[in-house]
Design a protein around this motif. Structure first.
Motif, PDB file in Angstrom:
ATOM      1  N   GLY A 190       9.210   0.996  25.877  1.00 52.43           N
ATOM      2  CA  GLY A 190       9.573  -0.042  24.922  1.00 52.43           C
ATOM      3  C   GLY A 190      11.056  -0.352  24.849  1.00 52.43           C
ATOM      4  O   GLY A 190      11.496  -1.185  24.047  1.00 52.43           O
ATOM      5  N   LYS A 191      11.871   0.270  25.698  1.00 50.25           N
ATOM      6  CA  LYS A 191      13.314   0.054  25.677  1.00 50.25           C
ATOM      7  C   LYS A 191      13.687  -1.165  26.513  1.00 50.25           C
ATOM      8  O   LYS A 191      13.174  -1.359  27.621  1.00 50.25           O
ATOM      9  N   VAL A 192      14.613  -1.998  25.966  1.00 44.77           N
ATOM     10  CA  VAL A 192      15.121  -3.136  26.728  1.00 44.77           C
ATOM     11  C   VAL A 192      16.091  -2.614  27.784  1.00 44.77           C
ATOM     12  O   VAL A 192      17.075  -1.935  27.463  1.00 44.77           O
ATOM     13  N   THR A 193      15.822  -2.913  29.043  1.00 45.08           N
ATOM     14  CA  THR A 193      16.660  -2.430  30.147  1.00 45.08           C
ATOM     15  C   THR A 193      17.558  -3.513  30.717  1.00 45.08           C
ATOM     16  O   THR A 193      18.496  -3.209  31.456  1.00 45.08           O
ATOM     17  N   CYS A 194      17.268  -4.757  30.367  1.00 50.68           N
ATOM     18  CA  CYS A 194      18.082  -5.850  30.924  1.00 50.68           C
ATOM     19  C   CYS A 194      18.038  -7.061  30.010  1.00 50.68           C
ATOM     20  O   CYS A 194      16.953  -7.472  29.568  1.00 50.68           O
ATOM     21  N   ILE A 195      19.219  -7.614  29.723  1.00 53.64           N
ATOM     22  CA  ILE A 195      19.351  -8.921  29.079  1.00 53.64           C
ATOM     23  C   ILE A 195      20.134  -9.774  30.069  1.00 53.64           C
ATOM     24  O   ILE A 195      21.317  -9.510  30.327  1.00 53.64           O
ATOM     25  N   PRO A 196      19.521 -10.772  30.671  1.00 55.64           N
ATOM     26  CA  PRO A 196      20.147 -11.485  31.794  1.00 55.64           C
ATOM     27  C   PRO A 196      21.521 -12.067  31.496  1.00 55.64           C
ATOM     28  O   PRO A 196      22.336 -12.214  32.409  1.00 55.64           O
ATOM     29  N   THR A 197      21.835 -12.392  30.238  1.00 55.18           N
ATOM     30  CA  THR A 197      23.092 -13.056  29.920  1.00 55.18           C
ATOM     31  C   THR A 197      24.223 -12.101  29.564  1.00 55.18           C
ATOM     32  O   THR A 197      25.319 -12.552  29.213  1.00 55.18           O
ATOM     33  N   GLN A 198      23.985 -10.780  29.659  1.00 53.04           N
ATOM     34  CA  GLN A 198      25.054  -9.826  29.327  1.00 53.04           C
ATOM     35  C   GLN A 198      24.870  -8.537  30.120  1.00 53.04           C
ATOM     36  O   GLN A 198      23.807  -8.270  30.678  1.00 53.04           O
ATOM     37  N   ASN A 199      25.916  -7.743  30.155  1.00 54.67           N
ATOM     38  CA  ASN A 199      25.921  -6.543  30.983  1.00 54.67           C
ATOM     39  C   ASN A 199      25.280  -5.329  30.316  1.00 54.67           C
ATOM     40  O   ASN A 199      24.743  -4.453  31.000  1.00 54.67           O
ATOM     41  N   ALA A 200      25.355  -5.250  28.992  1.00 57.90           N
ATOM     42  CA  ALA A 200      24.842  -4.083  28.279  1.00 57.90           C
ATOM     43  C   ALA A 200      23.777  -4.503  27.280  1.00 57.90           C
ATOM     44  O   ALA A 200      23.762  -5.633  26.787  1.00 57.90           O
ATOM     45  N   CYS A 201      22.900  -3.535  26.967  1.00 53.43           N
ATOM     46  CA  CYS A 201      21.823  -3.781  26.003  1.00 53.43           C
ATOM     47  C   CYS A 201      22.091  -2.958  24.732  1.00 53.43           C
ATOM     48  O   CYS A 201      22.440  -1.779  24.825  1.00 53.43           O
ATOM     49  N   PRO A 202      21.943  -3.548  23.561  1.00 54.12           N
ATOM     50  CA  PRO A 202      22.110  -2.777  22.326  1.00 54.12           C
ATOM     51  C   PRO A 202      21.135  -1.599  22.269  1.00 54.12           C
ATOM     52  O   PRO A 202      20.005  -1.698  22.750  1.00 54.12           O
TER      53      PRO A 202
END
Length: 355
Positions: free
Chosen positions: A95-107
């Motif tokens: 359930g963890k977000v591993t990628c947000i295409p518009t930024q380098n890091a995920c909260p």
């Protein structure tokens, strides 16, 4: 006057949830979940996404993107991860977000809940309570369904009623001659009084039909020709999620008994709807094609139950205060009343563990 315990009872209130979370519930048939599929199910009021990893194991997370709430089941698989169709957020099997295409890091907060699952074919079981309390060894396993000495059929239905209405239905078989008079043909079920017990949190009933011809549902593939046999029916409400029934048929012409089993597995969707998985199995009539009647007659009969239970639930839903519609229970309802006691036990135990 002989009255059941709690003869004057209140119906279920659709406004109040009555399902425990610290319990293994059925999430799906194993065959429904493939490596490429994204299966969405509402379970205990939560939208859940189920799929398989490349190694074949099943995983389950909340079916919701943390960004704007689109169901992740509307997206697609990318390896063992799922991609949200809206803005491409990518999630792993925990359930963890591993990628947000518009930024380098995920909260660090960018994650949804994951749920422990156990696959004991033909079912996948899910635990929606405290993950630390989940014991995979306690997930039910019906090993005989993987035994070549048994033949079985199983189906899944969505029923628009509280799941406990079905639990009570399968604990009182006196409805068979009326609700199922043209399907199961078990017209003798009201002729034998049930013996009820409640021990170690399990509700049990036993009915004995001694030295009698078999009802058609049992005799169809035995062809005893009306010969008298002994039949003992035993039903067990193991938990709010699981009901198990066995008809043991003893023929004086045979040493080993014939066994005919039903399993009724319920998982709430909401307080006024549930998933229903049924299994019908037997250890006789094992030819490769045991006859379409075996599955068809069960499907038809359980649709008859569905129609009745949904009509009851509709009346409850339409009432401004369902608690002002008191019930009057018969002696045969003792099993259902004990199932309500069983449910209170599970809910109280869960509440105690949370304090």
């Amino acid at each position: 006057m002989n009255r059941p315990n709690g003869a004057a009872c209140q119906p279920y209130d659709p406004r109040v949830s009555n399902f425990p979370r610290q319990l293994w519930w059925v999430a799906a048939h194993s065959a429904q979940i493939t490596a490429d599929s994204l299966v969405s199910r509402k379970l205990l009021g939560v939208d859940v996404l189920l799929s398989r990893r490349a190694d074949g194991t099943v995983w389950a997370i909340e079916d919701r993107c943390v960004h704007r709430g689109l169901p992740l089941s509307m997206g697609w698989k990318q390896g063992d991860e799922v991609v949200c169709r809206y803005h491409g957020f990518r999630y792993d099997t925990e359930g963890k977000v591993t990628c947000i295409p518009t930024q380098n890091a995920c909260p660090k907060t960018a994650r949804v809940d994951s749920f422990p699952v156990v696959e004991n074919p033909p079912f996948v079981w899910i635990w929606m309570g405290d993950p630390a309390a989940a014991d995979p060894a306690q997930a039910p396993d019906f090993a005989w369904l993987r035994d070549p000495g048994w033949v079985w059929a199983s189906r899944h239905m969505n029923v628009r009623s509280n799941y406990m209405l079905l639990k009570e239905n399968v604990l009182d078989l006196t409805h068979f001659p009326f609700a199922h008079k043209s399907t199961f043909g078990a017209l003798d079920d009201y002729e034998s009084a049930a013996e009820f017990s409640y021990e170690d949190g399990v509700v049990t009933f036993v009915k004995r039909f001694m030295d009698q011809p078999l009802s058609p549902i049992y005799d169809r593939d035995l062809n005893l020709g009306g010969r008298h046999v002994d039949r003992i029916d035993m039903g067990k409400s193991i938990s709010p999620a699981e009901h198990f029934f066995t008809a043991t048929i003893r023929d004086p012409m045979r040493e080993e008994p014939y066994l005919f089993r039903f399993q009724h597995l319920t998982t709430p969707q909401t307080n006024s709807s549930h998933h229903y998985w049924w299994v019908i199995s037997r250890n006789y009539g094992l030819d490769p094609h045991p006859g379409e009647w075996f599955e068809q007659i069960a499907s038809t009969a359980f649709r008859e139950d569905k129609e009745i239970l949904e009509a009851i639930q509709l009346r409850l839903n339409e009432s401004p205060d369902p608690t002002r519609m008191p019930e009057v229970s018969a002696i045969a309802d003792r099993g259902g009343l004990l199932a309500r006691r069983q449910l209170r036990h599970f809910l109280e135990r869960e509440q105690a563990s949370a304090t």
